[in-house]
Write a protein that holds these residues in place. Structure first.
Motif, PDB file in Angstrom:
ATOM      1  N   ARG A  21     -11.979 -11.412 -30.324  1.00 15.16           N
ATOM      2  CA  ARG A  21     -11.228 -11.593 -29.099  1.00 15.16           C
ATOM      3  C   ARG A  21     -10.138 -10.536 -28.994  1.00 15.16           C
ATOM      4  NH1 ARG A  21      -9.263 -16.781 -29.630  1.00 15.16           N
ATOM      5  NH2 ARG A  21      -7.195 -16.007 -30.013  1.00 15.16           N
ATOM      6  N   ARG A  26      -9.252  -8.802 -25.128  1.00 19.83           N
ATOM      7  CA  ARG A  26      -7.842  -8.712 -24.773  1.00 19.83           C
ATOM      8  C   ARG A  26      -7.622  -7.834 -23.553  1.00 19.83           C
ATOM      9  NH1 ARG A  26      -3.592 -11.970 -26.402  1.00 19.83           N
ATOM     10  NH2 ARG A  26      -4.069 -12.726 -28.483  1.00 19.83           N
ATOM     11  N   GLU A  32      -1.285  -9.272 -18.929  1.00 19.19           N
ATOM     12  CA  GLU A  32      -1.276 -10.633 -19.464  1.00 19.19           C
ATOM     13  C   GLU A  32      -0.028 -11.373 -19.005  1.00 19.19           C
ATOM     14  OE1 GLU A  32      -1.540 -10.551 -23.719  1.00 19.19           O
ATOM     15  OE2 GLU A  32      -0.660 -12.537 -23.930  1.00 19.19           O
ATOM     16  N   GLU A  35       0.024 -11.918 -15.069  1.00 18.12           N
ATOM     17  CA  GLU A  35      -0.887 -12.985 -14.638  1.00 18.12           C
ATOM     18  C   GLU A  35      -0.358 -14.351 -15.017  1.00 18.12           C
ATOM     19  OE1 GLU A  35      -5.165 -13.206 -15.160  1.00 18.12           O
ATOM     20  OE2 GLU A  35      -5.231 -11.019 -15.254  1.00 18.12           O
ATOM     21  N   GLU A  36       0.196 -14.439 -16.230  1.00 16.29           N
ATOM     22  CA  GLU A  36       0.661 -15.734 -16.721  1.00 16.29           C
ATOM     23  C   GLU A  36       1.838 -16.239 -15.892  1.00 16.29           C
ATOM     24  OE1 GLU A  36       1.812 -15.658 -20.810  1.00 16.29           O
ATOM     25  OE2 GLU A  36       1.485 -17.822 -21.020  1.00 16.29           O
ATOM     26  N   PHE A  39       0.750 -17.225 -12.408  1.00 16.10           N
ATOM     27  CA  PHE A  39       0.084 -18.531 -12.452  1.00 16.10           C
ATOM     28  C   PHE A  39       1.114 -19.657 -12.461  1.00 16.10           C
ATOM     29  CE2 PHE A  39      -1.483 -22.092 -15.024  1.00 16.10           C
ATOM     30  CZ  PHE A  39      -2.619 -22.452 -14.309  1.00 16.10           C
ATOM     31  N   HIS A  40       2.151 -19.460 -13.295  1.00 14.59           N
ATOM     32  CA  HIS A  40       3.201 -20.476 -13.391  1.00 14.59           C
ATOM     33  C   HIS A  40       3.853 -20.704 -12.025  1.00 14.59           C
ATOM     34  CE1 HIS A  40       6.439 -22.690 -15.554  1.00 14.59           C
ATOM     35  NE2 HIS A  40       7.103 -22.359 -14.479  1.00 14.59           N
ATOM     36  N   MET A  43       1.588 -22.555  -9.619  1.00 14.78           N
ATOM     37  CA  MET A  43       1.467 -23.980  -9.942  1.00 14.78           C
ATOM     38  C   MET A  43       2.730 -24.742  -9.540  1.00 14.78           C
ATOM     39  SD  MET A  43      -1.535 -24.398 -11.073  1.00 14.78           S
ATOM     40  CE  MET A  43      -1.591 -26.003 -11.878  1.00 14.78           C
ATOM     41  N   ARG A  44       3.878 -24.120  -9.776  1.00 13.28           N
ATOM     42  CA  ARG A  44       5.142 -24.787  -9.430  1.00 13.28           C
ATOM     43  C   ARG A  44       5.253 -24.922  -7.909  1.00 13.28           C
ATOM     44  NH1 ARG A  44       7.974 -27.723 -12.894  1.00 13.28           N
ATOM     45  NH2 ARG A  44       8.732 -26.112 -14.297  1.00 13.28           N
ATOM     46  N   ARG A  46       2.752 -25.142  -5.814  1.00 17.08           N
ATOM     47  CA  ARG A  46       1.811 -26.202  -5.442  1.00 17.08           C
ATOM     48  C   ARG A  46       2.426 -27.591  -5.672  1.00 17.08           C
ATOM     49  NH1 ARG A  46      -3.954 -25.866  -5.223  1.00 17.08           N
ATOM     50  NH2 ARG A  46      -3.828 -23.744  -6.054  1.00 17.08           N
TER      51      ARG A  46
ATOM     52  N   HIS B  25      -1.664 -24.578 -20.872  1.00 14.74           N
ATOM     53  CA  HIS B  25      -1.018 -23.344 -20.419  1.00 14.74           C
ATOM     54  C   HIS B  25       0.487 -23.563 -20.318  1.00 14.74           C
ATOM     55  CE1 HIS B  25      -1.290 -25.500 -16.658  1.00 14.74           C
ATOM     56  NE2 HIS B  25      -2.617 -25.449 -16.698  1.00 14.74           N
ATOM     57  N   GLY B  26       1.232 -22.483 -20.118  1.00 17.54           N
ATOM     58  CA  GLY B  26       2.693 -22.553 -20.125  1.00 17.54           C
ATOM     59  C   GLY B  26       3.243 -23.570 -19.136  1.00 17.54           C
ATOM     60  N   TYR B  27       2.712 -23.553 -17.913  1.00 18.73           N
ATOM     61  CA  TYR B  27       3.172 -24.493 -16.897  1.00 18.73           C
ATOM     62  C   TYR B  27       2.894 -25.933 -17.346  1.00 18.73           C
ATOM     63  CZ  TYR B  27       3.280 -27.144 -12.533  1.00 18.73           C
ATOM     64  OH  TYR B  27       3.537 -28.082 -11.580  1.00 18.73           O
ATOM     65  N   GLU B  62      -1.995 -19.784 -30.940  1.00 15.46           N
ATOM     66  CA  GLU B  62      -2.821 -18.658 -30.500  1.00 15.46           C
ATOM     67  C   GLU B  62      -3.223 -18.907 -29.054  1.00 15.46           C
ATOM     68  OE1 GLU B  62      -5.818 -18.558 -33.479  1.00 15.46           O
ATOM     69  OE2 GLU B  62      -6.949 -20.217 -32.641  1.00 15.46           O
ATOM     70  N   ALA B  63      -3.503 -17.818 -28.343  1.00 15.18           N
ATOM     71  CA  ALA B  63      -3.770 -17.936 -26.914  1.00 15.18           C
ATOM     72  C   ALA B  63      -5.136 -17.373 -26.578  1.00 15.18           C
ATOM     73  CB  ALA B  63      -2.710 -17.183 -26.133  1.00 15.18           C
ATOM     74  N   GLU B  64      -5.754 -17.947 -25.560  1.00 17.33           N
ATOM     75  CA  GLU B  64      -6.955 -17.322 -25.018  1.00 17.33           C
ATOM     76  C   GLU B  64      -7.036 -17.668 -23.541  1.00 17.33           C
ATOM     77  OE1 GLU B  64     -10.603 -18.678 -26.733  1.00 17.33           O
ATOM     78  OE2 GLU B  64      -9.807 -20.678 -27.033  1.00 17.33           O
ATOM     79  N   TRP B  65      -7.802 -16.853 -22.817  1.00 14.04           N
ATOM     80  CA  TRP B  65      -7.939 -17.086 -21.385  1.00 14.04           C
ATOM     81  C   TRP B  65      -8.995 -18.148 -21.170  1.00 14.04           C
ATOM     82  CZ3 TRP B  65      -4.445 -15.355 -18.103  1.00 14.04           C
ATOM     83  CH2 TRP B  65      -3.645 -14.280 -18.516  1.00 14.04           C
ATOM     84  N   SER B  68      -8.119 -23.336 -15.813  1.00 14.68           N
ATOM     85  CA  SER B  68      -7.210 -24.449 -15.615  1.00 14.68           C
ATOM     86  C   SER B  68      -7.918 -25.557 -14.845  1.00 14.68           C
ATOM     87  CB  SER B  68      -5.977 -24.001 -14.840  1.00 14.68           C
ATOM     88  OG  SER B  68      -6.290 -23.880 -13.475  1.00 14.68           O
ATOM     89  N   GLU B  69      -7.235 -26.694 -14.703  1.00 13.09           N
ATOM     90  CA  GLU B  69      -7.852 -27.844 -14.018  1.00 13.09           C
ATOM     91  C   GLU B  69      -8.203 -27.518 -12.564  1.00 13.09           C
ATOM     92  OE1 GLU B  69      -3.386 -28.479 -14.585  1.00 13.09           O
ATOM     93  OE2 GLU B  69      -5.075 -27.569 -15.594  1.00 13.09           O
ATOM     94  N   LEU B  70      -7.538 -26.484 -11.979  1.00 11.86           N
ATOM     95  CA  LEU B  70      -7.829 -26.109 -10.594  1.00 11.86           C
ATOM     96  C   LEU B  70      -8.768 -24.903 -10.523  1.00 11.86           C
ATOM     97  CD1 LEU B  70      -4.237 -26.598  -9.254  1.00 11.86           C
ATOM     98  CD2 LEU B  70      -6.223 -27.922  -8.563  1.00 11.86           C
ATOM     99  N   ARG B  72      -8.593 -22.143 -12.020  1.00  8.91           N
ATOM    100  CA  ARG B  72      -7.913 -20.848 -12.024  1.00  8.91           C
ATOM    101  C   ARG B  72      -7.947 -20.295 -13.442  1.00  8.91           C
ATOM    102  NH1 ARG B  72      -3.571 -18.670  -9.201  1.00  8.91           N
ATOM    103  NH2 ARG B  72      -3.676 -17.351 -11.029  1.00  8.91           N
ATOM    104  N   ARG B  73      -7.965 -18.943 -13.569  1.00  9.17           N
ATOM    105  CA  ARG B  73      -7.882 -18.342 -14.895  1.00  9.17           C
ATOM    106  C   ARG B  73      -6.473 -18.558 -15.430  1.00  9.17           C
ATOM    107  NH1 ARG B  73      -9.332 -13.233 -17.838  1.00  9.17           N
ATOM    108  NH2 ARG B  73      -7.516 -12.060 -17.156  1.00  9.17           N
ATOM    109  N   ALA B  74      -6.364 -19.109 -16.616  1.00 10.98           N
ATOM    110  CA  ALA B  74      -5.037 -19.400 -17.177  1.00 10.98           C
ATOM    111  C   ALA B  74      -5.018 -19.090 -18.664  1.00 10.98           C
ATOM    112  CB  ALA B  74      -4.683 -20.869 -16.948  1.00 10.98           C
ATOM    113  N   LYS B  75      -3.858 -18.695 -19.141  1.00 16.98           N
ATOM    114  CA  LYS B  75      -3.703 -18.405 -20.568  1.00 16.98           C
ATOM    115  C   LYS B  75      -3.399 -19.727 -21.278  1.00 16.98           C
ATOM    116  CE  LYS B  75      -1.147 -15.410 -23.634  1.00 16.98           C
ATOM    117  NZ  LYS B  75       0.153 -14.781 -23.786  1.00 16.98           N
ATOM    118  N   TYR B  77      -2.739 -22.049 -24.606  1.00 18.15           N
ATOM    119  CA  TYR B  77      -2.206 -21.955 -25.972  1.00 18.15           C
ATOM    120  C   TYR B  77      -2.763 -23.088 -26.815  1.00 18.15           C
ATOM    121  CZ  TYR B  77       1.116 -18.612 -24.114  1.00 18.15           C
ATOM    122  OH  TYR B  77       1.679 -17.512 -23.536  1.00 18.15           O
TER     123      TYR B  77
END
Lengths: 234, 108
Positions: A21, A26, A32, A35-36, A39-40, A43-44, A46, B25-27, B62-65, B68-70, B72-75, B77
């Motif tokens: 991976r 990567r 990275e 995007e992260e 996304f946050h 979501m917030r 929403r 994911h972080g959120y 550790e993280a991977e892509w 998410s429940e919707l 969406r691509r999410a990182k 953990y």
């Protein structure tokens, strides 16, 4: 407990996965983080919309809730890049160790080939070193006296053939030429050095008194010739 | 001992504990903590994400892509074995800290 129940090949695959991976799957740290965080924020937003806010107001509220996004972005990137560096170093060392172990195994497995390879390398390195030593001594090594580029060998040419300068011509050039600081003559010869039981044949030269001035060298012991010693009859 | 390390360690422990239930994911981590503590604990995004990156670098998570429940691509953990060890250490340190404060604030 869960791990122990797995089949050996499944565990093997899992052990190998993080490495794959990290090298193949990567994306760049910059992307990275972007995007992260995006996304946050989405979501917030929403979450606020679902609570009854207008989309634009929800987005503003989400941004406000996040605070200094640029500072977070910078901090995450910095740490993420450090993480990538650590990982690359670890992978590099791991691969080096594997390669060395593999090479050692192969050498042990094929002793004939190993001997041949070692001999080939030894001969190759030896030959190269020998050729270079000769080249260094003949071509590259500077003359053992200073300002070698100002020292010339004077020759005469007769019927297109170069030859040495006769004694008469030497005296003539020396008395007329202003191009040289010193002009010395030398005639190479063999001498017998007889001291003790066994006489020895040494290679030397008969030279004029300023021969050593041409090269700017001094003897480590004693002195060179004086001008008055370089006269007929002396 | 009340200092920056204790507070740092507490945030790390909260994140590790959240991830011990499964990948997020972080959120998701922020929301889970808010809901579990009835919004008594709100995690600042400004410290959550740097903490996640720091812990990933240390190998606790550790993280991977993933998705998410919707959809969406999410990182996502995931806690690692070293992460679980760290969680146990942090939990113990927190217990000692809370016990010491309790002796002062809640005398028998």
């Amino acid at each position: 407990v869960r791990r122990a129940a797995r089949l050996p090949d499944a565990m093997d695959k899992e052990a190998r996965a993080p490495r794959l991976r990290s090298t193949l799957g990567r994306i760049p740290v910059r992307q990275e983080v972007d995007e992260e965080l995006a996304f946050h924020l989405e979501m917030r937003t929403r979450e606020y919309v679902e609570a009854g806010m207008e989309p634009a107001a929800a987005r503003r509220a989400a941004l406000r809730r996040f605070g200094d996004m640029e500072a977070v972005r910078r901090a995450c990137r910095r740490i993420g890049e450090g993480r990538e560096r650590d990982m690359r170093r670890k992978e590099w060392l791991g691969e080096l160790r594997q390669d060395l172990a593999f090479a050692a195994r192969q050498l042990v497995r094929a002793p004939g080939f190993s001997t041949l390879a070692v001999l080939t390398l030894a001969l190759g390195i030896g030959a190269t070193a020998a050729v270079f030593s000769a080249l260094h001594a003949v071509v590259l090594r500077p003359f053992p006296f200073p300002e070698a580029e100002r020292v010339l060998l004077v020759e005469t040419t007769w019927r297109g053939q170069p030859g040495s300068v006769s004694a008469g011509n030497y005296l003539y050039i020396q008395s007329r030429s202003r191009a040289y600081t010193h002009l010395a003559a030398a005639q190479y010869a063999n001498f017998n050095l007889a001291e003790g039981d066994a006489p020895e044949r040494v290679w030397g030269a008969r030279v004029t008194h300023d021969y050593f001035d041409v090269f700017g060298v001094r003897p480590s012991l004693g002195r060179t010739f004086r001008a008055e010693e370089d006269q007929p009859g002396q | 001992m009340v200092n920056g390390d204790r507070l740092h360690g507490t945030l790390d422990a909260l994140i590790l504990k959240t991830l011990s239930h499964g990948p997020l994911h972080g959120y998701g981590i922020a929301r889970w903590l808010e809901e579990t503590t009835d919004r008594a604990v709100t995690i600042e995004e400004g410290s959550l994400y740097p903490a996640l990156y720091r812990m990933e670098r240390r190998g606790w998570i550790e993280a991977e892509w993933g998705t998410s429940e919707l959809n969406r691509r999410a990182k996502l953990y995931r806690i690692t074995r070293t992460g679980r060890t760290q969680l146990a250490l942090e939990t113990k340190a927190w217990q000692e800290f809370a016990g010491a404060i309790g002796k002062v604030l809640l005398p028998a």
